[in-house]
Write an enzyme that holds these catalytic residues in place. Sequence first.
Site, mmCIF file in Angstrom:
data_model
loop_
_atom_site.group_PDB
_atom_site.id
_atom_site.type_symbol
_atom_site.label_atom_id
_atom_site.label_comp_id
_atom_site.label_asym_id
_atom_site.label_seq_id
_atom_site.Cartn_x
_atom_site.Cartn_y
_atom_site.Cartn_z
ATOM 1 N N ARG A 99 0.820 -1.220 0.000
ATOM 2 C CA ARG A 99 0.000 0.000 0.000
ATOM 3 C C ARG A 99 0.855 1.271 0.000
ATOM 4 N NH1 ARG A 99 -3.931 -3.365 -1.487
ATOM 5 N NH2 ARG A 99 -4.277 -4.944 0.085
ATOM 6 N N GLU B 247 -4.750 4.282 0.943
ATOM 7 C CA GLU B 247 -5.117 2.983 0.381
ATOM 8 C C GLU B 247 -6.547 2.981 -0.180
ATOM 9 O OE1 GLU B 247 -4.905 -0.251 3.150
ATOM 10 O OE2 GLU B 247 -5.835 -1.655 1.781
ATOM 11 N N GLU C 191 -15.946 10.985 -0.692
ATOM 12 C CA GLU C 191 -17.004 10.168 -0.086
ATOM 13 C C GLU C 191 -18.246 10.204 -0.983
ATOM 14 O OE1 GLU C 191 -18.877 11.819 3.403
ATOM 15 O OE2 GLU C 191 -19.326 9.829 4.199
ATOM 16 N N ASP D 129 -11.879 -1.157 8.261
ATOM 17 C CA ASP D 129 -10.543 -1.046 7.675
ATOM 18 C C ASP D 129 -10.363 0.241 6.875
ATOM 19 O OD1 ASP D 129 -8.032 -1.629 6.867
ATOM 20 O OD2 ASP D 129 -8.568 -3.216 5.467
ATOM 21 N N GLU E 235 -5.432 -11.901 9.070
ATOM 22 C CA GLU E 235 -5.167 -11.995 7.629
ATOM 23 C C GLU E 235 -4.018 -12.960 7.331
ATOM 24 O OE1 GLU E 235 -4.697 -7.839 6.481
ATOM 25 O OE2 GLU E 235 -6.875 -7.631 6.345
#
Length: 850
Positions: A178, A408, A526, A380, A301
């Site tokens: 990232r 990210e 957004e 996240d 993860e």
Amino acid sequence: MLCIAVMLAVPVTGHAETGAAGWLRYAAIRNPETLRRDQALPAGVVLLDRSPVPLSAEQELVRGVRSMLDRTLRIDDTLPEEDAFVLGTASEIEGALPQARAGTLQPESFSLSVVHAHGHAYWVIEGGDARGVLYGTFRLLAKMGTEQDLAMLHDSESPSAPIRWVNQWDNIDGSIERGYAGRSIFFDNGAVREDVSRTGEYARLLASVGIDGCTVNNVNASPKMLSPEMIGGLARIADEFRPWGVRLSISVALNSPQTLGGLSTFDPLNPQVIAWWQSRVDALYAQIPDFGGFVVKADSEGQPGPSQYGRTPADAANMLARMLKPHGGILLYRAFVYNHHLDWNDMKADRARAAYDIFHPLDGKFEDNVVVQIKYGPIDFQVREPVSPIFAGLRKTSEAIELQVTQEYTGQAHHAVFLIPLWKESLDFDLHADNRSTTVASIVEGKAFHHALGGFVGVANVGLDANWMGHPLSMANLYGFGRLAWNPELTSAAIAEEWTRLTFSNNPEVASTVDGILLHSWHAYEGYTGSLGIGTLTDILHAHYGPGIESAERNGWGQWFRADHQGVGMDRTVATGTGYIGQYPPEVAKRYESLATMPDSLLLFFHHVPWNYRLHNGQTVIQYTYNAHYAGAEEAAQFMTDWKRLDGLIDDERYQKVLDLLIYQSGHAVVWRDAVCNWAKSMSGIPDDRGRVGHYPDRIEAENMKLTGYTVVDVTPPETASGAKGVVCEGQASCMAETVFHGASGWYDLGVEYFDYRSGDSTFRVFLNQQLIGEWTADNTLPAERMNGDTSSRKTLDGIPLRTGDTIRIEGTPDGNEPAPLDYIAVDRIVSRTDKAAGSNSPDAAQTKH
Ligand code: GCW
């Protein structure tokens, strides 16, 4: 007024800047009034402590004054018989200039003042410790750079919390997870790179905004981080950091004793495992006496973790923390622990619950140098999330908030998104624990629950690119992270203003234009990505960049929004849903549980509602979705227009770089808008009451053009191409797509929507009849190798005079695996050009002018 006029009359042209200096440019001050005022500044500097960190302060002051005011400060060892800057810690100031003492100063704090003694004026920078002297000096230089009146110098500041760290997700092969600005400044080819000079420059930037720690490798850590060779290399980085007061730390993999140490287990309670870790901690401190500690990502993860041996995060954290403690080291254990094999069919399954479910029962079981590092939201780093309830769920455990500086999920250094307003919303949010005011900021500062430690961690991921973060405007996020970690009370507007003045110019036109873009950018992003708390709606299985809406549904990752033909949103209520809302303290839980008090901005994060559910703002969910995406894309286009005001007012190189990015962003915002709106329309079956979605009268689809060599293909997901199809040029040297223009004669902007893969540099040429009117190469580095929402890009040819019956032809020449793919052309009539104002929108009229 006079000074503004004078400044505006001195345009800065021709002069190029790479952005490498960040906000530490120390640009020459041109404003005559400021220059006159600054004449009063002393000619010398005295440093009362010649240890490395204060020495950096002294050098920085000399460098800054030289650069801004064109003067070299004389360096003295003792207080001179003339005006001087005086730098020192409290005890040194006490000895040399007792009348200047500021009272008790905590470590890392500073006080700035002008003191008159022995008939002279002394500009005193007093630090609570060596770092305080450095931070005070950088503050003074920032005040100088933003043209504040230094004669009034009076400032006393303390950092909000002890932990103000950045994490870098650098891999030892030199790549960065990232990261969007080139390869690692720390590692290459499995080792610390030979030339680590950029790491010192980075530490200087960090120190200038009060950041005191840097974790240099990925939280998905390589066990090789603990090898003797690596520790030797890390010591070289620590040497670069030390003069800037930045402590080095590393992320560790919990299975290192097994994979690197050759043991049969990595059970954190096994004595051999403990002895192995002790040997590594000893080796680290032998070479890096000020080593900061470890960051741990475990049971997350696919990372190894204590659960494999039936142990808890506290067992693992404490084992390491005990070894670090005698050295003053700390252990940051990430709360980002969750099961990514959740059952989609289980309506009670909820990833958002994980941190609280796992860490709340462990409260009080951690050593006092353990800090739980918590992402601001429970999922996240999405474009909008509620704050994580675990912030209020740890009363006896120190906490740090993890913010993502690297963009990210927020545009990956291709979109301008100023994240400070997003972070401020989290930090200012009041969790009302124990029915009293407990903002997230007060919790991580350690104040709300009287924690021993606490603070702020920013995932920064700068790279070797000259400008550190890829997008020149992204540096505002790194700057803002440091400023907020120092003082979370600062406003977004104040941070934007300070950064802009230091980075570009004190010219009010520049400041207001850049600030305007920054302060609207999160809301715009957004708007065109994921509104109402639905999540970012990107492809969560791959790049996390362009639209990839359904990728979040029907899999184990739990980033669900559960959309169907009836409705949308995750039911996280206690009454009928996953019960997640019950993890918040009662006052907040009550507000979120009821639709009557649920804020619109987070509705779909907490509730499943019909598409035609009416929001508090009066619009239905579906219509608001359409409107927000159109408004967001319009705002993005406005940024591009606004930026053009800066032509000639800042250096050409950064002007052009940002302009190119904003042009790209405005095109990609349309890709986002169309993808989400068309998906929402087909899901809900409800049309846009303003008739925009799915109706594009100004578009000519490539698949409907006359094709020579090009073939038509389906694009997946379908909403990421107009009409769900595009054309590719395969097995041909070049291909053509041609159309006859049937619209009315006039001036038009011609937009060509094409796909630009990460590899391959296809070229496109556009002809109006026989005349070449535009050509470009698709050489952007976007994160996919196929036609989708990541790669869809727009080239706009402005001001094209079209006549009815004209032929528009595009020639595509493939390169490598990139088949010069096309989606559509958009023919937008220009209504606001001066020609129009002059009473003519006819290309015939325009042509006769030449
Ligand atoms: O946001 C996700 C990222 C992963 C990252 C993970 C984490 C380092 O997609 O790349 O892994 O979070 O924070 O651990």
